[in-house]
Design a protein around this motif. Structure first.
Motif, short mmCIF file in Angstrom:
data_model
loop_
_atom_site.label_atom_id
_atom_site.label_comp_id
_atom_site.label_asym_id
_atom_site.label_seq_id
_atom_site.Cartn_x
_atom_site.Cartn_y
_atom_site.Cartn_z
N ILE A 182 31.88 17.13 -26.30
CA ILE A 182 31.29 15.91 -26.87
C ILE A 182 30.01 16.24 -27.64
O ILE A 182 29.74 15.64 -28.69
CB ILE A 182 31.01 14.89 -25.75
CG1 ILE A 182 32.34 14.33 -25.21
CG2 ILE A 182 30.14 13.74 -26.26
CD1 ILE A 182 32.17 13.48 -23.96
N VAL A 183 29.22 17.20 -27.15
CA VAL A 183 27.95 17.54 -27.80
C VAL A 183 28.15 18.53 -28.94
O VAL A 183 27.63 18.35 -30.05
CB VAL A 183 26.95 18.10 -26.77
CG1 VAL A 183 25.69 18.60 -27.45
CG2 VAL A 183 26.62 17.05 -25.72
N ILE A 184 28.92 19.59 -28.69
CA ILE A 184 29.01 20.69 -29.65
C ILE A 184 29.89 20.35 -30.84
O ILE A 184 29.61 20.79 -31.97
CB ILE A 184 29.52 21.96 -28.93
CG1 ILE A 184 28.44 22.47 -27.98
CG2 ILE A 184 29.89 23.04 -29.92
CD1 ILE A 184 28.85 23.68 -27.17
N PHE A 185 30.93 19.57 -30.65
CA PHE A 185 31.83 19.25 -31.76
C PHE A 185 31.09 18.56 -32.91
O PHE A 185 31.20 18.99 -34.06
CB PHE A 185 33.00 18.39 -31.26
CG PHE A 185 34.18 18.40 -32.18
CD1 PHE A 185 35.05 19.48 -32.22
CD2 PHE A 185 34.44 17.32 -33.03
CE1 PHE A 185 36.15 19.50 -33.06
CE2 PHE A 185 35.53 17.33 -33.87
CZ PHE A 185 36.39 18.41 -33.90
N PRO A 186 30.30 17.50 -32.65
CA PRO A 186 29.53 16.91 -33.76
C PRO A 186 28.51 17.87 -34.36
O PRO A 186 28.29 17.86 -35.57
CB PRO A 186 28.84 15.70 -33.10
CG PRO A 186 29.62 15.41 -31.88
CD PRO A 186 30.14 16.73 -31.40
#
Length: 271
Positions: A182-186
């Motif tokens: 959830i954090v790294i993808f964006p």
């Protein structure tokens, strides 16, 4: 405990995790399959529609532009193995076994993060070969290319310590994987990894310019000699000095997260 003993203990833990890669090869297979898929999709499906360097016929230019971004995304996602691996060790009681041994507590996290550097080196080799197959080439010198790979690895090492802290904070591999995604993808998409920054919406551009993922990608492109001709010069300080910004971000991250990850390890293992 003296530093040489801590390093010796960390080397033993790192060796244990490297042997695990050999014995559970599907971990490495699935780590490399995803970025290979991204390379093929972006290079051959979207590459003809994405314009870089101001040239309409820029499929080859885009492939060279793309690879540094894929490298950055790959090593960042590879660093999440640290958190998931530690959470799995907690769940299976491996950490409790470490506690019963005469070893430095800090060696557990240090060894884990060092072994994941080895994992990232293997993945970068596979990705470099994939890049060569789709037309990517290094146009810089040997030492510039080595510096590019080095920056990617030290950047990923810093991310590994963030993941180590999360892995000890949330000792569940499934939760760590979901939270990391959830954090790294964006972070890896709101950057210059796959498209030039000037194509992003104006509201997102300031964030992308100061995003450390953009800096490490820009640094790798410059060192590999993959900046397409005609590309507008960046104006934001992090992209004008991407190597310096990447190193500053890495040092600050390590200075913050090595102590708090080890503190969280001691809290988690004292329960």
């Amino acid at each position: 405990m003296k530093v040489p003993y801590v390093l010796a203990d960390a080397a033993v833990v790192a060796k244990r995790n490297i042997i695990k890669i050999k014995r559970v090869p599907d971990l490495l297979v699935f780590t490399t399959l995803s970025p290979i898929m991204f390379v093929l999709l972006f290079a051959y499906v979207f590459g003809g529609a994405i314009n870089v360097g101001g040239s309409a016929a820029s499929s080859q230019a885009y492939r060279e532009f793309l690879i540094a971004g894929i490298f950055a995304q790959t090593v960042i996602f590879g660093a999440t193995i640290t958190g998931a691996g530690l959470a799995e060790d907690v769940k299976k009681g491996v950490i409790d076994r470490f506690r019963s041994l005469p070893m430095a507590p800090s060696a557990v996290l240090t060894g884990r993060t060092l072994s994941d550097v080895v994992n990232n080196i293997i993945v970068l080799v596979v990705m470099s070969l994939t890049g060569l197959l789709v037309g990517w080439r290094i146009h810089g010198t040997f030492w510039e290319a080595a510096a590019g790979y080095g920056l990617l690895l030290v950047f990923a090492y810093a991310i590994s310590w963030i993941m180590a802290w999360i892995g000890m904070l949330v000792p569940s591999p499934e939760v760590v994987n979901n939270a990391s995604f959830i954090v790294i993808f964006p972070l890896t998409f709101v950057a210059n990894t796959f498209v030039p920054l000037e194509t992003l919406p104006a509201a997102l551009q300031p964030f992308a310019e100061w995003n450390p993922v953009s800096a490490v990608t820009q640094a790798a492109r410059e060192l590999f000699g993959n900046i397409p001709p005609g590309t507008p010069a960046p104006t934001a300080w992090p992209l004008l000095h991407p190597e310096v910004y990447t190193l500053i971000w890495t040092v600050v991250t390590l200075a913050v997260f090595i102590p708090i990850a080890n503190a969280q390890y001691r809290r988690s293992t004292s329960r």
